[in-house]
Design an enzyme around this catalytic site. Structure first.
Site, PDB file in Angstrom:
ATOM      1  N   LYS A   1      -9.080  -0.524  -5.876  1.00  0.00           N
ATOM      2  CA  LYS A   1      -9.166   0.157  -4.581  1.00  0.00           C
ATOM      3  C   LYS A   1     -10.533   0.799  -4.399  1.00  0.00           C
ATOM      4  O   LYS A   1     -10.985   1.574  -5.260  1.00  0.00           O
ATOM      5  CB  LYS A   1      -8.079   1.235  -4.504  1.00  0.00           C
ATOM      6  CG  LYS A   1      -8.064   2.051  -3.209  1.00  0.00           C
ATOM      7  CD  LYS A   1      -7.604   1.232  -2.012  1.00  0.00           C
ATOM      8  CE  LYS A   1      -7.740   2.007  -0.710  1.00  0.00           C
ATOM      9  NZ  LYS A   1      -6.589   2.865  -0.412  1.00  0.00           N
TER      10      LYS A   1
ATOM     11  N   LEU B   1      -5.013   9.119   7.815  1.00  0.00           N
ATOM     12  CA  LEU B   1      -6.314   8.445   7.834  1.00  0.00           C
ATOM     13  C   LEU B   1      -6.153   6.992   7.424  1.00  0.00           C
ATOM     14  O   LEU B   1      -5.443   6.729   6.463  1.00  0.00           O
ATOM     15  CB  LEU B   1      -7.295   9.162   6.892  1.00  0.00           C
ATOM     16  CG  LEU B   1      -7.764  10.526   7.413  1.00  0.00           C
ATOM     17  CD1 LEU B   1      -8.521  11.289   6.324  1.00  0.00           C
ATOM     18  CD2 LEU B   1      -8.653  10.363   8.653  1.00  0.00           C
TER      19      LEU B   1
ATOM     20  N   HIS C   1       1.620   5.325  -1.710  1.00  0.00           N
ATOM     21  CA  HIS C   1       1.268   6.489  -2.520  1.00  0.00           C
ATOM     22  C   HIS C   1       2.539   7.060  -3.122  1.00  0.00           C
ATOM     23  O   HIS C   1       3.419   7.534  -2.398  1.00  0.00           O
ATOM     24  CB  HIS C   1       0.572   7.551  -1.658  1.00  0.00           C
ATOM     25  CG  HIS C   1      -0.717   7.063  -1.093  1.00  0.00           C
ATOM     26  ND1 HIS C   1      -1.911   7.167  -1.778  1.00  0.00           N
ATOM     27  CD2 HIS C   1      -1.000   6.423   0.068  1.00  0.00           C
ATOM     28  CE1 HIS C   1      -2.874   6.628  -1.053  1.00  0.00           C
ATOM     29  NE2 HIS C   1      -2.350   6.160   0.069  1.00  0.00           N
TER      30      HIS C   1
ATOM     31  N   ARG D   1       2.266   9.330  -5.849  1.00  0.00           N
ATOM     32  CA  ARG D   1       1.920  10.620  -6.473  1.00  0.00           C
ATOM     33  C   ARG D   1       2.346  10.625  -7.942  1.00  0.00           C
ATOM     34  O   ARG D   1       2.488   9.594  -8.571  1.00  0.00           O
ATOM     35  CB  ARG D   1       2.528  11.812  -5.715  1.00  0.00           C
ATOM     36  CG  ARG D   1       2.380  11.772  -4.202  1.00  0.00           C
ATOM     37  CD  ARG D   1       0.959  11.673  -3.730  1.00  0.00           C
ATOM     38  NE  ARG D   1       0.862  11.893  -2.292  1.00  0.00           N
ATOM     39  CZ  ARG D   1      -0.157  11.480  -1.560  1.00  0.00           C
ATOM     40  NH1 ARG D   1      -1.178  10.834  -2.099  1.00  0.00           N
ATOM     41  NH2 ARG D   1      -0.191  11.730  -0.272  1.00  0.00           N
TER      42      ARG D   1
ATOM     43  N   HIS E   1       0.881  -1.191   0.000  1.00  0.00           N
ATOM     44  CA  HIS E   1       0.000   0.000   0.000  1.00  0.00           C
ATOM     45  C   HIS E   1       0.910   1.229   0.000  1.00  0.00           C
ATOM     46  O   HIS E   1       1.476   1.592   1.023  1.00  0.00           O
ATOM     47  CB  HIS E   1      -0.897   0.009   1.242  1.00  0.00           C
ATOM     48  CG  HIS E   1      -1.886   1.135   1.246  1.00  0.00           C
ATOM     49  ND1 HIS E   1      -3.226   0.957   1.495  1.00  0.00           N
ATOM     50  CD2 HIS E   1      -1.735   2.464   1.031  1.00  0.00           C
ATOM     51  CE1 HIS E   1      -3.838   2.120   1.440  1.00  0.00           C
ATOM     52  NE2 HIS E   1      -2.952   3.065   1.158  1.00  0.00           N
TER      53      HIS E   1
ATOM     54  N   ASP F   1       1.378   2.638   3.469  1.00  0.00           N
ATOM     55  CA  ASP F   1       0.557   3.839   3.278  1.00  0.00           C
ATOM     56  C   ASP F   1       1.427   5.092   3.339  1.00  0.00           C
ATOM     57  O   ASP F   1       0.944   6.160   3.741  1.00  0.00           O
ATOM     58  CB  ASP F   1      -0.588   3.903   4.300  1.00  0.00           C
ATOM     59  CG  ASP F   1      -1.704   4.852   3.859  1.00  0.00           C
ATOM     60  OD1 ASP F   1      -1.719   5.252   2.676  1.00  0.00           O
ATOM     61  OD2 ASP F   1      -2.546   5.197   4.701  1.00  0.00           O
TER      62      ASP F   1
ATOM     63  N   HIS G   1      -4.702  -0.650   5.902  1.00  0.00           N
ATOM     64  CA  HIS G   1      -4.283   0.117   7.077  1.00  0.00           C
ATOM     65  C   HIS G   1      -5.217  -0.075   8.270  1.00  0.00           C
ATOM     66  O   HIS G   1      -5.877   0.859   8.722  1.00  0.00           O
ATOM     67  CB  HIS G   1      -4.093   1.610   6.776  1.00  0.00           C
ATOM     68  CG  HIS G   1      -5.068   2.218   5.798  1.00  0.00           C
ATOM     69  ND1 HIS G   1      -6.427   2.091   5.933  1.00  0.00           N
ATOM     70  CD2 HIS G   1      -4.874   2.942   4.681  1.00  0.00           C
ATOM     71  CE1 HIS G   1      -7.017   2.724   4.930  1.00  0.00           C
ATOM     72  NE2 HIS G   1      -6.106   3.245   4.161  1.00  0.00           N
TER      73      HIS G   1
ATOM     74  N   ALA H   1      -3.970  14.641   5.342  1.00  0.00           N
ATOM     75  CA  ALA H   1      -3.647  13.391   6.036  1.00  0.00           C
ATOM     76  C   ALA H   1      -2.532  12.649   5.326  1.00  0.00           C
ATOM     77  O   ALA H   1      -2.551  12.525   4.106  1.00  0.00           O
ATOM     78  CB  ALA H   1      -4.900  12.511   6.083  1.00  0.00           C
TER      79      ALA H   1
ATOM     80  N   HIS I   1       3.209  14.565   1.503  1.00  0.00           N
ATOM     81  CA  HIS I   1       2.585  15.857   1.184  1.00  0.00           C
ATOM     82  C   HIS I   1       3.633  16.927   1.487  1.00  0.00           C
ATOM     83  O   HIS I   1       4.390  16.789   2.449  1.00  0.00           O
ATOM     84  CB  HIS I   1       1.378  16.137   2.093  1.00  0.00           C
ATOM     85  CG  HIS I   1       0.225  15.213   1.899  1.00  0.00           C
ATOM     86  ND1 HIS I   1      -0.735  15.417   0.929  1.00  0.00           N
ATOM     87  CD2 HIS I   1      -0.142  14.091   2.557  1.00  0.00           C
ATOM     88  CE1 HIS I   1      -1.644  14.450   1.006  1.00  0.00           C
ATOM     89  NE2 HIS I   1      -1.306  13.631   1.975  1.00  0.00           N
TER      90      HIS I   1
ATOM     91  N   HIS J   1     -10.482   0.971   1.683  1.00  0.00           N
ATOM     92  CA  HIS J   1     -10.314   1.995   2.724  1.00  0.00           C
ATOM     93  C   HIS J   1     -11.534   1.854   3.619  1.00  0.00           C
ATOM     94  O   HIS J   1     -12.630   2.282   3.257  1.00  0.00           O
ATOM     95  CB  HIS J   1     -10.205   3.398   2.121  1.00  0.00           C
ATOM     96  CG  HIS J   1      -9.952   4.443   3.172  1.00  0.00           C
ATOM     97  ND1 HIS J   1      -8.770   5.107   3.288  1.00  0.00           N
ATOM     98  CD2 HIS J   1     -10.735   4.892   4.196  1.00  0.00           C
ATOM     99  CE1 HIS J   1      -8.814   5.929   4.329  1.00  0.00           C
ATOM    100  NE2 HIS J   1     -10.008   5.821   4.890  1.00  0.00           N
TER     101      HIS J   1
HETATM  102  O1  DOR Z   1      -3.317   9.395   5.543  1.00  0.00           O
HETATM  103  C1  DOR Z   1      -3.666   9.089   4.409  1.00  0.00           C
HETATM  104  N1  DOR Z   1      -3.108   9.665   3.314  1.00  0.00           N
HETATM  105  N2  DOR Z   1      -4.649   8.204   4.261  1.00  0.00           N
HETATM  106  C2  DOR Z   1      -5.189   7.936   3.072  1.00  0.00           C
HETATM  107  O2  DOR Z   1      -6.105   7.160   3.032  1.00  0.00           O
HETATM  108  C3  DOR Z   1      -4.726   8.637   1.862  1.00  0.00           C
HETATM  109  C4  DOR Z   1      -3.363   9.152   2.015  1.00  0.00           C
HETATM  110  C5  DOR Z   1      -2.990  10.165   0.947  1.00  0.00           C
HETATM  111  O3  DOR Z   1      -3.197   9.887  -0.234  1.00  0.00           O
HETATM  112  O4  DOR Z   1      -2.470  11.225   1.299  1.00  0.00           O
HETATM  113 ZN    ZN Z   2      -3.384   5.041   1.482  1.00  0.00          ZN
END
Ligand code: DOR
Ligand code: ZN
Length: 347
Positions: free
Chosen positions: A99, A218, A15, A17, A13, A246, A174, A262, A250, A136
């Site tokens: 997803k 999250l 991200h 970007r 899992h 996860d 998660h 999040a 950011h 999720h």
């Molecule tokens: O904390 C999180 N960030 N939870 C998620 O489900 C998405 C993720 C994000 O893409 O930033």
């Molecule tokens: Zn995620």
């Protein structure tokens, strides 16, 4: 023992970007992980096999030249997803899983599912074709307390769904609660991913003594008893639990503002952190299963051929922040000294 060699890990899992942020973070994951299941919550989301293939190519282009890192792609389930498209993209080997984001549950989930009945034909086709559904697992009902949203989702959405679509292979992503752990343990075609950060965070870390936006993700971290249930599940050797970091970068300016977004960015040091947590639990022998074997088995993939070697001592020169395209990106601060590093690590 001061060194341990394990099969190369998988992150089920992640991200990554897109654009300059992808270029920044893809090498961070490729350093310790051999494969990752890449989340589709881009803007616009990854909804077709063609989208996924194009995104996969952009990820490959962002990797260091000799990297063997393999991105495993996902599709973002919407109420207009075509069942045939999903089955064809999976059969062609472009897509590993689909997803489900409840609309409004998290970052870039606006295009997600509002009424689960509308996606029933897709889910039935996935059950038939053996395509896993990554979930999720939080309700978005504003009347439900945010700390209860996972447990309520299991009762209101996931359990009825699994009864309605038997044979659907589900990953509860998660997991953050004792209820989530118990639900996965109850069995059937279900597994659960656990992040590195949820193994160390409880809600006090986010809120007591000042608000700490870099610990906000999250599903939000819950009370300490839940964290302990997650550590017990991850370190138990139960093959239904495996790593999905996860890791969700950011730019700091989007996290450190009145309404911060999040996500915890852990890709760089998730493996050293996990080794530290597993050792503290007296379960270093279970680390390889969690990071490198259980997830592959669930996804019906062979374990990675390569290995990594962990050695005692904190990673050298771990930065507090990476210098990102939109400004600095803060690495998750694990709060505990890291007791292990990956040998040969350039960090
Ligand atoms: O904390 C999180 N960030 N939870 C998620 O489900 C998405 C993720 C994000 O893409 O930033
Ligand atoms: Zn995620």
């Amino acid at each position: 023992m001061d060194r341990r060699t394990i099969r190369a890990p998988d992150d089920f899992h992640l991200h990554l970007r897109d654009g300059p942020m992808l270029a920044l973070v893809a090498p961070e994951s490729a350093r310790h992980f051999a494969r990752a299941l890449v989340m589709p919550n881009l803007v616009p989301p990854v909804v077709t096999g063609a989208d996924a293939a194009a995104y996969r190519d952009r990820i490959r282009a962002a990797l260091p030249p000799a990297s063997g890192f393999r991105p495993l792609m996902t599709l973002y389930l919407t109420e207009t997803t075509d069942p045939a498209e999903v089955v064809a993209a999976h059969a062609a080997g472009i897509v590993t899983a689909v997803k489900l984001y409840p609309a409004g549950a998290t970052t870039n989930s606006q295009a997600g599912v509002r009424a689960i009945d509308r996606v029933r034909p897709v889910l039935e086709a996935m059950a038939e074709a053996g395509v896993p559904l990554c979930v999720h697992g939080e309700v978005t009902d504003p009347d439900v307390d945010i700390f209860d949203r996972e447990a309520v989702f299991l009762d209101r959405v996931l359990d009825p769904l699994r009864r309605a679509v038997p044979g659907l292979r589900v990953v509860l992503e998660h997991v953050t609660t004792a209820e989530g752990v118990a639900y996965v343990r109850a069995g059937g075609d279900i597994a659960g991913t656990i992040t590195a950060h949820h193994l160390v965070l409880n809600r006090n870390h986010i809120l007591a003594g000042g608000i700490r936006p870099h610990y906000y993700c999250l599903p939000v971290a819950k009370r300490e008893t839940h964290r302990q249930a997650l550590v017990a599940a991850a370190t138990s050797g139960d093959a239904r639990f495996f790593l999905g970091t996860d890791s969700a970068p950011h730019p700091d300016r989007l996290k450190e503002q009145a309404c911060g977004c999040a996500g915890c960015f852990t890709a760089t040091h998730a493996i050293p952190l996990l080794a530290t947590v597993f050792e503290a639990a007296g379960a270093l022998d279970q680390l390889e299963g969690f990071t490198s074997l259980h997830g592959a088995a669930f996804y019906r993939l062979p374990p990675n051929a390569g290995t990594i070697t962990l050695a005692r001592g904190a990673p050298a020169g771990l930065p507090a922040k990476l210098d990102g395209p939109g400004g600095p990106v803060t690495l998750f601060d694990p709060m505990i000294p890291l007791g292990w590093h990956v040998t040969g690590d350039a960090a």
